[in-house]
Design a protein around this motif. Structure first.
Motif, PDB file in Angstrom:
ATOM      1  N   GLU A 141      -1.452   3.408  14.241  1.00 33.39           N
ATOM      2  CA  GLU A 141      -1.839   2.813  13.003  1.00 33.39           C
ATOM      3  C   GLU A 141      -0.762   2.385  12.274  1.00 33.39           C
ATOM      4  OE1 GLU A 141      -6.387   4.576  11.628  1.00 33.39           O
ATOM      5  OE2 GLU A 141      -4.520   5.572  10.906  1.00 33.39           O
ATOM      6  N   GLU A 142       0.160   3.036  12.009  1.00 35.62           N
ATOM      7  CA  GLU A 142       1.560   2.812  11.108  1.00 35.62           C
ATOM      8  C   GLU A 142       2.371   1.341  12.032  1.00 35.62           C
ATOM      9  OE1 GLU A 142       5.017   5.059   8.777  1.00 35.62           O
ATOM     10  OE2 GLU A 142       4.328   5.868  10.555  1.00 35.62           O
ATOM     11  N   ALA A 143       2.357   1.724  13.506  1.00 34.12           N
ATOM     12  CA  ALA A 143       2.965   0.627  14.097  1.00 34.12           C
ATOM     13  C   ALA A 143       2.344  -0.545  14.091  1.00 34.12           C
ATOM     14  CB  ALA A 143       3.082   1.151  15.536  1.00 34.12           C
ATOM     15  N   PHE A 144       0.872  -0.444  14.205  1.00 36.37           N
ATOM     16  CA  PHE A 144       0.050  -1.928  14.187  1.00 36.37           C
ATOM     17  C   PHE A 144       0.167  -2.504  12.802  1.00 36.37           C
ATOM     18  CE2 PHE A 144      -2.722  -1.759  18.193  1.00 36.37           C
ATOM     19  CZ  PHE A 144      -1.482  -1.569  19.091  1.00 36.37           C
ATOM     20  N   TYR A 145      -0.079  -1.589  11.866  1.00 35.13           N
ATOM     21  CA  TYR A 145      -0.330  -2.285  10.401  1.00 35.13           C
ATOM     22  C   TYR A 145       1.228  -2.786   9.922  1.00 35.13           C
ATOM     23  CZ  TYR A 145      -4.954  -0.478  10.426  1.00 35.13           C
ATOM     24  OH  TYR A 145      -6.379  -0.289  10.668  1.00 35.13           O
ATOM     25  N   THR A 146       2.358  -2.003  10.416  1.00 35.15           N
ATOM     26  CA  THR A 146       3.492  -2.774  10.148  1.00 35.15           C
ATOM     27  C   THR A 146       3.744  -4.030  10.422  1.00 35.15           C
ATOM     28  OG1 THR A 146       4.389  -0.653   9.868  1.00 35.15           O
ATOM     29  CG2 THR A 146       6.067  -2.468  10.181  1.00 35.15           C
ATOM     30  N   ILE A 147       3.342  -4.307  11.852  1.00 32.96           N
ATOM     31  CA  ILE A 147       3.332  -5.535  12.634  1.00 32.96           C
ATOM     32  C   ILE A 147       2.551  -6.566  11.685  1.00 32.96           C
ATOM     33  CG2 ILE A 147       2.821  -6.756  14.676  1.00 32.96           C
ATOM     34  CD1 ILE A 147       3.499  -4.245  16.109  1.00 32.96           C
ATOM     35  N   VAL A 148       1.302  -6.297  11.414  1.00 31.47           N
ATOM     36  CA  VAL A 148       0.528  -7.120  10.612  1.00 31.47           C
ATOM     37  C   VAL A 148       1.126  -7.537   9.383  1.00 31.47           C
ATOM     38  CG1 VAL A 148      -1.802  -7.199   9.465  1.00 31.47           C
ATOM     39  CG2 VAL A 148      -1.685  -6.113  11.635  1.00 31.47           C
ATOM     40  N   ARG A 149       1.492  -6.350   8.627  1.00 28.13           N
ATOM     41  CA  ARG A 149       2.209  -6.776   7.199  1.00 28.13           C
ATOM     42  C   ARG A 149       3.460  -7.644   7.362  1.00 28.13           C
ATOM     43  NH1 ARG A 149       5.250  -1.595   5.011  1.00 28.13           N
ATOM     44  NH2 ARG A 149       6.561  -2.517   6.779  1.00 28.13           N
ATOM     45  N   ASP A 150       4.323  -7.511   8.590  1.00 25.38           N
ATOM     46  CA  ASP A 150       5.227  -8.161   8.685  1.00 25.38           C
ATOM     47  C   ASP A 150       5.051  -9.735   8.924  1.00 25.38           C
ATOM     48  OD1 ASP A 150       6.881  -6.025   7.928  1.00 25.38           O
ATOM     49  OD2 ASP A 150       7.424  -5.790  10.130  1.00 25.38           O
ATOM     50  N   LEU A 151       3.984  -9.801   9.573  1.00 15.46           N
ATOM     51  CA  LEU A 151       3.251 -11.299   9.871  1.00 15.46           C
ATOM     52  C   LEU A 151       2.565 -11.939   8.809  1.00 15.46           C
ATOM     53  CD1 LEU A 151       2.679 -10.564  13.741  1.00 15.46           C
ATOM     54  CD2 LEU A 151       4.464 -11.943  12.558  1.00 15.46           C
ATOM     55  N   SER A 152       2.431 -11.199   7.674  1.00 14.72           N
ATOM     56  CA  SER A 152       1.855 -11.882   6.309  1.00 14.72           C
ATOM     57  C   SER A 152       0.220 -11.757   6.965  1.00 14.72           C
ATOM     58  CB  SER A 152       2.328 -13.148   6.084  1.00 14.72           C
ATOM     59  OG  SER A 152       3.633 -13.110   5.636  1.00 14.72           O
ATOM     60  N   GLY A 153      -0.305 -10.650   7.318  1.00 18.09           N
ATOM     61  CA  GLY A 153      -1.790 -10.692   7.678  1.00 18.09           C
ATOM     62  C   GLY A 153      -2.633  -9.533   7.113  1.00 18.09           C
ATOM     63  N   SER A 154      -3.796  -9.195   7.788  1.00 20.13           N
ATOM     64  CA  SER A 154      -4.760  -8.201   6.626  1.00 20.13           C
ATOM     65  C   SER A 154      -5.087  -7.241   7.770  1.00 20.13           C
ATOM     66  CB  SER A 154      -5.814  -9.090   6.511  1.00 20.13           C
ATOM     67  OG  SER A 154      -6.917  -8.180   5.841  1.00 20.13           O
ATOM     68  N   VAL A 155      -4.925  -6.032   7.189  1.00 19.15           N
ATOM     69  CA  VAL A 155      -5.432  -4.841   7.745  1.00 19.15           C
ATOM     70  C   VAL A 155      -6.723  -4.701   8.178  1.00 19.15           C
ATOM     71  CG1 VAL A 155      -3.326  -3.508   7.031  1.00 19.15           C
ATOM     72  CG2 VAL A 155      -5.594  -3.262   6.001  1.00 19.15           C
ATOM     73  N   SER A 156      -7.723  -5.504   7.427  1.00 19.30           N
ATOM     74  CA  SER A 156      -8.962  -5.576   7.897  1.00 19.30           C
ATOM     75  C   SER A 156      -9.212  -7.082   7.650  1.00 19.30           C
ATOM     76  CB  SER A 156      -9.777  -4.796   6.771  1.00 19.30           C
ATOM     77  OG  SER A 156     -11.085  -4.918   7.237  1.00 19.30           O
ATOM     78  N   ALA A 157      -9.786  -7.608   8.829  1.00 16.83           N
ATOM     79  CA  ALA A 157     -10.195  -9.221   8.707  1.00 16.83           C
ATOM     80  C   ALA A 157     -11.515  -9.428   8.375  1.00 16.83           C
ATOM     81  CB  ALA A 157     -10.029  -9.618  10.409  1.00 16.83           C
ATOM     82  N   GLU A 158     -12.496  -8.307   8.926  1.00 13.83           N
ATOM     83  CA  GLU A 158     -14.044  -8.548   8.604  1.00 13.83           C
ATOM     84  C   GLU A 158     -14.733  -7.229   8.307  1.00 13.83           C
ATOM     85  OE1 GLU A 158     -15.830 -10.508  11.539  1.00 13.83           O
ATOM     86  OE2 GLU A 158     -15.106  -9.241  13.221  1.00 13.83           O
ATOM     87  N   HIS A 159     -14.100  -5.954   8.697  1.00 16.56           N
ATOM     88  CA  HIS A 159     -15.020  -4.690   8.603  1.00 16.56           C
ATOM     89  C   HIS A 159     -14.994  -4.186   7.211  1.00 16.56           C
ATOM     90  CE1 HIS A 159     -14.707  -4.253  13.258  1.00 16.56           C
ATOM     91  NE2 HIS A 159     -15.351  -5.191  12.910  1.00 16.56           N
ATOM     92  N   GLY A 160     -14.007  -4.468   6.437  1.00 14.79           N
ATOM     93  CA  GLY A 160     -13.772  -3.821   4.896  1.00 14.79           C
ATOM     94  C   GLY A 160     -12.898  -2.879   5.128  1.00 14.79           C
ATOM     95  N   ILE A 161     -12.474  -2.184   3.956  1.00 17.54           N
ATOM     96  CA  ILE A 161     -11.632  -1.055   3.982  1.00 17.54           C
ATOM     97  C   ILE A 161     -12.057   0.312   3.939  1.00 17.54           C
ATOM     98  CG2 ILE A 161     -10.083   0.143   2.338  1.00 17.54           C
ATOM     99  CD1 ILE A 161      -8.961  -2.568   3.488  1.00 17.54           C
ATOM    100  N   GLY A 162     -13.212   0.722   3.172  1.00 19.53           N
ATOM    101  CA  GLY A 162     -13.967   1.945   3.278  1.00 19.53           C
ATOM    102  C   GLY A 162     -13.149   3.060   3.307  1.00 19.53           C
TER     103      GLY A 162
END
Length: 472
Positions: free
Chosen positions: A411-432
């Motif tokens: 999770e840390e690896a993937f979400y860091t990549i998403v953050r660095d690419l100005s993305g979202s950790v949740s596209a459609e499922h929500g945060i919950g």
């Protein structure tokens, strides 16, 4: 904000008060609460609720919330329980408020192209009602038979047709919601234009039941369709997929209804399932499921085929298969939707729902692959998604039994990549619950503080779905 779990009242007093307000038929306690209300599709369980409330009307919801508000008891709204982020999971001693009995389709206005529904209506029932009247409900997702429109609204669901019709937010004209103290907020607008100040309904779309309970909605409908032109296309990489997407959107005049991408590992797994057939060879880097819905698909067949021929001539496409029947189209979609059959073979899995700008999706997947190969060798990982709207799904597994260390590391690896690419950790499922620790990777401190300010203003006692999205 007060922590509700520290100020719970007596369970028996709570049940008595709710029965007095609603009647015995709408209140269950103890063993009468079925296990199905203990969690959603995310599989997490946190505790047994003290009371289950099954209201039949907005007024019942209002009375239930007023009683819980007076006793400062946490309330967890539930729809079809198909969420994948833990947003409908109750804590021990909470009150579960199920909307399943608010299941009436109230009105279809053909002149305005709107459908008025209660929150507990299943999405598939809405689709069928729209179709019977010659319209289309633009929202579609795999859980259509189980999910409820109130949950779709509360999580701002996406799904298969976002590229053409938008997210749930784009399909809601009006809304009715009940605030934590029982106040009914009626915003049942039926017009496409209503510019009268702050659009309050937006507070409840995507807020996952943390600000109030959605009870009714007015939905925007689209002109009906009778079918689709559908094709499966093999490509040599993601750059070619981008070229195909741009050309298809222009050549088909914005009528592209789906642009689903499957990377080779996903396609190979899907076509290996029992009963599956592979329309194309399984050794291409990338596959696109391209879909164009229309009232008369036969009239658009030549344009659709022209897009594929151009892609082959340009070298973007390596091969293509056009559905010759409704059965062929269903078989193509079955490959894309087969993830549910794959998950048991990879269990326990870690599932991601992220988005980045479309132009950066190829880079995102490449970096994620590199992170898995260097940091987590031996764990399978597959990539697919609604790439036409920037959404990528990833499945990784089986995970080792190491107390969640590997899960956290991925999770840390993937979400860091998403953050660095100005993305979202949740596209459609929500945060919950599941993505709450990673919210700051996509939202700034100022944004999160404003969320807290809104929560405090609308729910000062913190009773509505506590612990979801934000820490209590």
């Amino acid at each position: 904000m007060e922590v509700v779990s520290d100020i719970r009242g007596d369970d028996e007093m709570l049940a008595t008060r709710l029965r007095a307000a609603l009647g015995d038929d709408q209140v269950r306690t103890g063993e009468a609460i079925s296990d199905r209300y203990l969690g959603d599709w995310s599989t997490e369980r946190r505790g047994r609720p003290a009371v289950l409330v099954l209201p039949r009307s907005t007024e019942d919801v209002s009375r239930a919330l007023a009683a819980c508000h007076a006793l400062r008891r946490p309330v967890v709204p539930q729809g079809g329980l198909t969420g994948l982020a833990g947003g409908a999971v109750p804590d021990e001693g909470a009150v579960v408020l199920s909307l399943e009995r608010l299941n009436r389709i109230e009105c279809l206005d053909a002149d305005s192209a709107t459908l008025t529904v209660q929150a507990g209506v299943p999405l598939q029932a809405i689709q069928e009602a729209a179709q019977a009247a010659g319209f289309l409900c633009g929202l579609d997702l795999g859980a259509r038979g189980s999910c409820q429109i109130g949950g779709n609204i509360s999580t701002n669901a996406g799904g298969n047709r976002v590229i053409r019709y938008g997210m749930t937010r784009d399909l809601v004209l009006g809304l009715e919601a009940v605030l934590p103290d029982g106040t009914v907020l009626s915003m049942m607008n039926q017009m496409g234009k209503n510019n009268t100040g702050i659009d309050l309904k937006q507070l409840f779309i995507g807020s996952e039941g943390t600000l109030g309970v959605v009870t009714r909605a007015v939905l925007r409908l689209h002109p009906g369709i009778s079918g689709a032109n559908t094709a499966l296309v093999a490509l040599d990489g993601f750059d070619s997929a981008l070229k195909l997407l741009r050309h298809a959107r222009q050549a088909l005049s914005g009528q592209v209804s789906a642009f689903e991408v499957m990377w080779r590992d996903y396609y190979q797994a899907a076509t290996s399932l029992e009963g599956a057939r592979a329309p194309l060879a399984a050794d291409y880097p990338l596959y696109v499921l391209l879909d164009m819905q229309s009232p008369r698909p036969q009239d658009d067949a030549a344009r659709f085929q022209g897009v594929l021929e151009h892609a082959l001539e340009q070298g973007w496409a390596q091969d293509a298969a056009i559905a010759q029947s409704h059965g062929d189209a269903e078989a193509f979609w079955a490959l894309r939707d087969s993830v549910a059959e794959m998950l048991p073979k990879l269990a326990p899995t870690l599932n991601f729902d992220v988005s980045v700008p479309i132009s950066r999706i190829g880079t995102c997947v490449e970096r994620m692959r590199a992170a898995m190969e260097s940091g987590f060798p031996g764990i399978a990982h597959m990539y697919f998604g609604h790439v036409g709207d920037g959404n990528v799904h990833i499945v990784a597994g089986p995970l080792p039994a190491d107390g969640g260390l590997t899960e956290h590391g991925i999770e840390e690896a993937f979400y860091t990549i998403v953050r660095d690419l100005s993305g979202s950790v949740s596209a459609e499922h929500g945060i919950g619950l599941h993505k709450r620790p990673w919210l700051e990777y996509s939202r700034s401190p100022a944004e999160i503080q404003l969320m807290r300010t809104l929560k405090q203003a609308l729910d000062p006692q913190g009773i509505m779905n506590p612990g979801k999205i934000l820490e209590s």
